[in-house]
Design an enzyme around this catalytic site. Structure first.
Site, mmCIF file in Angstrom:
data_model
loop_
_atom_site.group_PDB
_atom_site.id
_atom_site.type_symbol
_atom_site.label_atom_id
_atom_site.label_comp_id
_atom_site.label_asym_id
_atom_site.label_seq_id
_atom_site.Cartn_x
_atom_site.Cartn_y
_atom_site.Cartn_z
ATOM 1 N N LYS A 140 21.643 5.359 15.089
ATOM 2 C CA LYS A 140 21.845 6.581 14.319
ATOM 3 C C LYS A 140 23.267 6.602 13.794
ATOM 4 O O LYS A 140 24.133 5.991 14.434
ATOM 5 C CB LYS A 140 21.552 7.842 15.148
ATOM 6 C CG LYS A 140 22.140 7.908 16.544
ATOM 7 C CD LYS A 140 23.615 7.955 16.762
ATOM 8 C CE LYS A 140 24.414 9.010 16.066
ATOM 9 N NZ LYS A 140 25.886 8.858 16.415
ATOM 10 N N ARG A 209 34.552 6.236 14.060
ATOM 11 C CA ARG A 209 34.202 7.635 13.755
ATOM 12 C C ARG A 209 35.215 8.321 12.841
ATOM 13 O O ARG A 209 34.926 9.328 12.221
ATOM 14 C CB ARG A 209 34.064 8.434 15.061
ATOM 15 C CG ARG A 209 32.803 8.079 15.805
ATOM 16 C CD ARG A 209 32.855 8.458 17.273
ATOM 17 N NE ARG A 209 31.681 7.946 17.964
ATOM 18 C CZ ARG A 209 31.509 6.674 18.290
ATOM 19 N NH1 ARG A 209 32.443 5.765 18.006
ATOM 20 N NH2 ARG A 209 30.413 6.270 18.886
ATOM 21 N N ASP A 221 28.364 11.508 12.781
ATOM 22 C CA ASP A 221 28.347 11.091 14.190
ATOM 23 C C ASP A 221 27.492 12.014 15.051
ATOM 24 O O ASP A 221 26.738 11.578 15.912
ATOM 25 C CB ASP A 221 29.782 11.046 14.732
ATOM 26 C CG ASP A 221 29.836 10.383 16.094
ATOM 27 O OD1 ASP A 221 29.163 9.351 16.273
ATOM 28 O OD2 ASP A 221 30.529 10.908 16.985
#
Ligand SMILES: NC(=O)C1=CN([C@@H]2O[C@H](COP(=O)(O)OP(=O)(O)OC[C@H]3O[C@@H](n4cnc5c(N)ncnc54)[C@H](OP(=O)(O)O)[C@@H]3O)[C@@H](O)[C@H]2O)C=CC1
Ligand SMILES: O=C1OC[C@@H](O)[C@H](O)[C@H]1O
Length: 254
Positions: A140, A209, A221
């Site tokens: 993801k 991130r 995120d």
């Protein structure tokens, strides 16, 4: 409530790991290839209820589940750097290591790949993996945007290969129990939802991130807040969201 449900999931996983020790592998077990030596592959090893990785995820995103499943084997790991791949392979007992993602995809023995590159590279490598005839389990967030997502789904349909986002929480007993409670109406109907997610303040500078060109950022995120809301409301095809960004000063811990 969330903590109780999470404790239930962790407790069940812990118990299962004792009740079902590593099984014999099926001779036709699927061979997994992993693209990247990301920390999430092995934020893993053996699960214990007291050991969480720095992202807060429990152990075993891919290494432990595959190692303990009879129908899958840890076959190959690829890194941009050959020695990194080799030491990861030796530590986690992969049969092979490759110094490039392309080389792993060219191995005809690999049945499916798990892709844990930074977000901004998900589309590229999932696309190449499908072209190489592999099934794909993709970390993801699925892709960086809707255009990439649609193109990837299209490619998977054309190739007849399975393409799936590695959103493991959907399979946790706690998530199912939570939705059953909502669906039962025992607590009334849903009038509105608020979803918030926080993470450790210790994400270091330079982490993927923080990098916009790798499709970093909090919304990319912390996609759980959105995906869980959709799941809880059976809103798979919800198309429009409004969102508010609340910027807070970074804090540091001494
Ligand atoms: N499902 C879950 O619970 C979680 C999922 N994630 C997802 O997993 C993915 C990886 O996250 P995380 O493990 O924190 O990432 P890491 O920064 O630990 O690892 C990313 C890996 O990608 C490879 N890579 C390829 N190109 C680049 C590049 N240009 N810059 C940096 N790394 C590169 C590197 O492997 P190498 O050098 O071996 O090629 C690197 O180790 C993300 O998509 C994230 O959203 C993350 C945490 C939890
Ligand atoms: O997928 C994730 O799960 C936990 C978060 O803390 C982390 O940043 C994210 O990548």
């Amino acid at each position: 409530m969330a903590l109780l449900l999470q404790s239930y999931t962790f407790g069940k996983q812990y118990l299962d790991s004792w009740l079902h020790p590593a099984p014999q592998k099926n001779p036709n077990a699927l061979k997994l290839g992993v693209l990247s030596t990301a920390q999430i592959n092995s934020a893993a090893g053996k699960f214990t209820p007291f050991h969480c990785d720095t992202t807060g995820a429990n152990e075993g995103i891919v290494i432990d589940p595959v190692a303990t499943h009879p129908d899958v084997v840890l076959y190959a790991i690829a890194s941009r750097d050959e020695s990194t791949a080799a030491s990861f392979a030796s530590k986690y007992h992969f049969q092979k290591s490759y110094g490039s993602y392309e080389a792993l995809l060219a191995d005809p023995e690999v049945d499916f790949v798990y892709i844990s590159t930074p977000n901004g590279l998900h589309f590229e490598w999932a696309s190449k993996a499908l072209d190489a005839g592999k099934h794909v389990l993709l970390e993801k967030p699925f892709t960086s945007n809707a255009i990439e997502a649609e193109a990837l789904v299209q490619k998977s349909k054309q190739s007849g290969k399975i393409l799936m986002e590695a959103f493991h929480w959907q399979f946790h007993p706690a998530a199912h129990l939570f939705r059953e409670l909502l669906d039962s109406g025992e607590y009334g109907g849903i009038l509105r939802t608020d979803a918030a997610m926080t993470t450790t303040p210790a994400v270091p500078p330079g982490d993927i991130r923080w990098q916009f060109d790798l499709a970093g950022g909090s919304l990319m995120d912390m996609t759980y807040a959105i995906s869980f809301t959709r799941y809880a409301l059976h809103a798979r095809h919800l198309r429009r969201f409004s969102a508010q960004l609340q910027a807070r000063p970074r804090t540091t811990r001494g």
